[in-house]
Design a protein around this motif. Sequence first.
Motif, PDB file in Angstrom:
ATOM      1  N   ASN A  25      59.519  43.979 -11.959  1.00 47.28           N
ATOM      2  CA  ASN A  25      58.096  43.665 -11.989  1.00 47.28           C
ATOM      3  C   ASN A  25      57.846  42.224 -12.429  1.00 47.28           C
ATOM      4  O   ASN A  25      57.024  41.512 -11.843  1.00 47.28           O
ATOM      5  N   LEU A  26      58.534  41.795 -13.483  1.00 44.92           N
ATOM      6  CA  LEU A  26      58.309  40.451 -14.012  1.00 44.92           C
ATOM      7  C   LEU A  26      58.599  39.383 -12.961  1.00 44.92           C
ATOM      8  O   LEU A  26      57.778  38.474 -12.753  1.00 44.92           O
ATOM      9  N   ASN A  27      59.719  39.481 -12.292  1.00 45.19           N
ATOM     10  CA  ASN A  27      60.070  38.466 -11.296  1.00 45.19           C
ATOM     11  C   ASN A  27      59.159  38.520 -10.079  1.00 45.19           C
ATOM     12  O   ASN A  27      58.821  37.478  -9.499  1.00 45.19           O
ATOM     13  N   ARG A  28      58.757  39.731  -9.690  1.00 43.15           N
ATOM     14  CA  ARG A  28      57.809  39.851  -8.569  1.00 43.15           C
ATOM     15  C   ARG A  28      56.480  39.200  -8.920  1.00 43.15           C
ATOM     16  O   ARG A  28      55.901  38.434  -8.126  1.00 43.15           O
ATOM     17  N   ILE A  29      55.986  39.488 -10.117  1.00 48.94           N
ATOM     18  CA  ILE A  29      54.705  38.941 -10.550  1.00 48.94           C
ATOM     19  C   ILE A  29      54.782  37.420 -10.676  1.00 48.94           C
ATOM     20  O   ILE A  29      53.848  36.703 -10.283  1.00 48.94           O
ATOM     21  N   SER A  30      55.887  36.915 -11.192  1.00 49.96           N
ATOM     22  CA  SER A  30      56.052  35.464 -11.287  1.00 49.96           C
ATOM     23  C   SER A  30      55.974  34.818  -9.906  1.00 49.96           C
ATOM     24  O   SER A  30      55.366  33.755  -9.729  1.00 49.96           O
ATOM     25  N   GLY A  31      56.577  35.475  -8.933  1.00 47.30           N
ATOM     26  CA  GLY A  31      56.513  34.970  -7.563  1.00 47.30           C
ATOM     27  C   GLY A  31      55.096  34.981  -7.007  1.00 47.30           C
ATOM     28  O   GLY A  31      54.691  34.050  -6.296  1.00 47.30           O
ATOM     29  N   GLU A  32      54.339  36.014  -7.331  1.00 38.95           N
ATOM     30  CA  GLU A  32      52.951  36.101  -6.852  1.00 38.95           C
ATOM     31  C   GLU A  32      52.081  35.032  -7.505  1.00 38.95           C
ATOM     32  O   GLU A  32      51.208  34.445  -6.857  1.00 38.95           O
ATOM     33  N   ILE A  33      52.299  34.801  -8.803  1.00 34.12           N
ATOM     34  CA  ILE A  33      51.553  33.753  -9.489  1.00 34.12           C
ATOM     35  C   ILE A  33      51.871  32.399  -8.861  1.00 34.12           C
ATOM     36  O   ILE A  33      50.978  31.577  -8.606  1.00 34.12           O
ATOM     37  N   SER A 241      34.970  39.152 -15.728  1.00 37.09           N
ATOM     38  CA  SER A 241      36.404  39.421 -15.648  1.00 37.09           C
ATOM     39  C   SER A 241      36.668  40.565 -14.683  1.00 37.09           C
ATOM     40  O   SER A 241      35.750  41.313 -14.316  1.00 37.09           O
ATOM     41  N   GLU A 242      37.927  40.677 -14.279  1.00 37.30           N
ATOM     42  CA  GLU A 242      38.346  41.726 -13.353  1.00 37.30           C
ATOM     43  C   GLU A 242      39.579  42.433 -13.900  1.00 37.30           C
ATOM     44  O   GLU A 242      40.474  41.791 -14.429  1.00 37.30           O
ATOM     45  N   ILE A 243      39.611  43.747 -13.756  1.00 31.73           N
ATOM     46  CA  ILE A 243      40.797  44.528 -14.105  1.00 31.73           C
ATOM     47  C   ILE A 243      41.396  45.045 -12.809  1.00 31.73           C
ATOM     48  O   ILE A 243      40.726  45.732 -12.034  1.00 31.73           O
ATOM     49  N   ILE A 244      42.667  44.705 -12.564  1.00 33.03           N
ATOM     50  CA  ILE A 244      43.324  45.063 -11.310  1.00 33.03           C
ATOM     51  C   ILE A 244      44.680  45.705 -11.598  1.00 33.03           C
ATOM     52  O   ILE A 244      45.137  45.724 -12.749  1.00 33.03           O
ATOM     53  N   ASN A 245      45.314  46.208 -10.561  1.00 37.71           N
ATOM     54  CA  ASN A 245      46.599  46.894 -10.699  1.00 37.71           C
ATOM     55  C   ASN A 245      47.748  45.940 -10.378  1.00 37.71           C
ATOM     56  O   ASN A 245      48.046  45.675  -9.221  1.00 37.71           O
ATOM     57  N   ALA A 246      48.404  45.454 -11.428  1.00 34.75           N
ATOM     58  CA  ALA A 246      49.517  44.530 -11.237  1.00 34.75           C
ATOM     59  C   ALA A 246      50.794  45.228 -10.802  1.00 34.75           C
ATOM     60  O   ALA A 246      51.779  44.576 -10.453  1.00 34.75           O
ATOM     61  N   ASN A 247      50.786  46.555 -10.807  1.00 39.20           N
ATOM     62  CA  ASN A 247      51.951  47.317 -10.338  1.00 39.20           C
ATOM     63  C   ASN A 247      52.057  47.316  -8.822  1.00 39.20           C
ATOM     64  O   ASN A 247      53.107  47.638  -8.270  1.00 39.20           O
ATOM     65  N   LYS A 248      50.965  46.994  -8.145  1.00 39.48           N
ATOM     66  CA  LYS A 248      50.947  46.997  -6.684  1.00 39.48           C
ATOM     67  C   LYS A 248      51.288  45.607  -6.154  1.00 39.48           C
ATOM     68  O   LYS A 248      50.579  44.634  -6.445  1.00 39.48           O
ATOM     69  N   PRO A 249      52.356  45.489  -5.393  1.00 37.64           N
ATOM     70  CA  PRO A 249      52.782  44.182  -4.872  1.00 37.64           C
ATOM     71  C   PRO A 249      51.670  43.473  -4.094  1.00 37.64           C
ATOM     72  O   PRO A 249      50.956  44.088  -3.295  1.00 37.64           O
ATOM     73  N   GLY A 250      51.522  42.195  -4.352  1.00 37.84           N
ATOM     74  CA  GLY A 250      50.572  41.371  -3.620  1.00 37.84           C
ATOM     75  C   GLY A 250      49.188  41.283  -4.223  1.00 37.84           C
ATOM     76  O   GLY A 250      48.421  40.373  -3.887  1.00 37.84           O
ATOM     77  N   ILE A 251      48.834  42.194  -5.125  1.00 38.47           N
ATOM     78  CA  ILE A 251      47.475  42.236  -5.665  1.00 38.47           C
ATOM     79  C   ILE A 251      47.163  40.996  -6.505  1.00 38.47           C
ATOM     80  O   ILE A 251      46.096  40.387  -6.372  1.00 38.47           O
ATOM     81  N   ILE A 252      48.092  40.600  -7.369  1.00 40.53           N
ATOM     82  CA  ILE A 252      47.842  39.432  -8.226  1.00 40.53           C
ATOM     83  C   ILE A 252      47.687  38.175  -7.385  1.00 40.53           C
ATOM     84  O   ILE A 252      46.768  37.374  -7.597  1.00 40.53           O
ATOM     85  N   SER A 253      48.552  37.988  -6.416  1.00 34.79           N
ATOM     86  CA  SER A 253      48.471  36.810  -5.554  1.00 34.79           C
ATOM     87  C   SER A 253      47.135  36.747  -4.826  1.00 34.79           C
ATOM     88  O   SER A 253      46.469  35.707  -4.798  1.00 34.79           O
TER      89      SER A 253
END
Length: 270
Positions: A25-33, A241-253
């Motif tokens: 999760n951490l590396n995926r999220i870092s990539g999306e950021i 502010s927004e609360i979203i699901n960071a567990n779902k790939p692509g959402i943060i990006s």
Amino acid sequence: MIILKIGGSIITNKDSIEPEVDYDNLNRISGEIAEAYNNESLDIADGLIIVHGAGSFGHPPAKKYKIGEPFTNEEYPLKRKGFSEIVLSMKKLNLCVCESLLKQGIPVVPIQTSAVVKAYDKRINDFDLKMIKTYLKEGYVPVLYGDVVIDDKLKMSILSGDQIIEYVASFLASDRVVLGTDVDGVYDKNPKIHEDAKLIEKVSSLDDITQLESTVNVDVTGGMIGKVKELLTLADNGVDSEIINANKPGIISKCLQGEKVKGTKITKKQ
């Protein structure tokens, strides 16, 4: 400026007895950021602050040593030991987060929360923001985190990442605040145990979430109800502010790049 909060339950295995990073999760999220940060058509590179939660690095020892609860003078040495354990544990997690982000080319700077913040009765009463402002001006991305801090009333207390973003966003005039959690947003019931739970797309008052306290698990920082209370205070100061699901790939990006995603918006009552 954007403030992005990543929940500890996303980047760690929160239920683990020992501190454990969820590197997938951490590396995926870092990539999306990084995908959003490097988008030249956006202004994210002009101001991004990242705040992360504690997960299995902070919550278990905080409960073990009952940080934030009253104690006697005889118990103080043990409490200090717990304080130090949490400080060191959270620095380790912060280092893992920053290393992952740096590998994606993001010029991060770790900020030790316990070194720049003091509290009074579990609320921030002293926060040195000067260096954060300086790092932002120079193009860096400060990375803060939930931590244990000196408390002028209680000697020590837990400071949640949610309280940090409320304070920083208010005083640094943030344009957007995004919280990445392990659910799609705020529900009328705990979606992890109730199949009929319904997403609340907009929250402007505690009256909108009267059922939350009895349906959502609460950790040492207050769980979802704690997040919403901090964000409602932020909304009163003019920052949505927004609360979203960071567990779902692509959402943060997508969210960081301004695309509409599933979630809950916290906004001032009209």
